[in-house]
Design an enzyme around this catalytic site. Structure first.
Site: not given
Length: 232
Positions: A14, A63-65, A67, A179, A188, A208
């Protein structure tokens, strides 16, 4: 799940651009075998980077999610299926899941349903208009993903037990919101340490900033792999 501990760690790239991502991959070297490329990087040329990583023998999680209407999701998934990625995420709505599974065809691409984002809690769901809390929604999303033929589910490590309760071992569980002890949680809200997540039943972990923001990213990645191995 019988998988080498190193392959159970997915490092999230990221980062703001492919230059920074390539530099990070070079720093990590053989400490990491699996990378996540999300929207931030995809829009900055990340699909080309995905091809480079796959060509170099690394695994890639896109990780395109996705929808959208089913026809669009199906065609988009079909296009992604030819890239050689290991996983693709879509939001875990029944129509979206079914369209993605249809779109991947006979390719080995694994469709992962996104249950409830790890930045969201019951209050956030209520504000968004949901009539149920995180626990009930995760159980529903797990059953819908399983029934649609998805490979796995993305969920908070705190939700692993809910998924296993709903579908047993029928789905792989990939968990962000991980984490190491003492790390900043950032945005988060529902997190565990790597060892706790593996002990709870996660198949793979997405990490990440605790790695990419570390003074020595390769050492940070190796420490997490060691923790995974110790908890498996």
């Amino acid at each position: 799940m019988t998988v080498d501990a190193k392959d159970r760690l997915i490092v999230a790239l990221d980062l703001p651009g492919t230059g920074a991502a390539r530099a990070m991959v070079a720093q990590l070297g053989d400490a990491v075998s699996f990378y996540k490329i999300g929207k931030e990087l995809v829009y900055a040329g990340g699909l080309d980077l995905a091809g480079e990583l796959i060509g170099a023998g690394k695994k890639v999680f896109l990780d395109l999610k996705l929808h959208d209407i089913p026809a669009t999701v199906e065609r988009a998934t079909a296009a992604v299926s030819g890239l050689g990625a290991t996983y693709l995420t879509v939001h875990a709505y029944p129509q979206t899941l079914a369209a993605a599974v249809k779109g991947k065809g006979t390719s080995p691409l694994g469709i992962l349903g996104v249950s409830v984002l790890t930045s969201m809690n019951d209050d956030d769901l209520a504000q968004a208009g949901y009539g149920m809390g995180v626990n009930d929604l995760v159980r529903r999303r797990a059953r819908q993903a399983y029934e649609a033929g998805a490979k796995g589910l993305i969920c908070s490590p705190l939700d692993i037990g809910l998924v296993r309760e709903a579908v047993g071992q029928g789905l792989e569980i990939i968990t962000p919101g991980v984490r190491p002890a003492g790390s900043d949680k950032g945005d988060q809200k529902r997190v565990l340490t790597p060892g706790e997540a593996i002990a709870a039943g996660a198949d793979r972990l997405v990490v990440g900033r605790p790695i990419t923001g570390a003074a020595d990213p390769a050492a940070a990645a190796r420490a997490i792999v060691a923790e995974i191995a110790g908890a498996a």
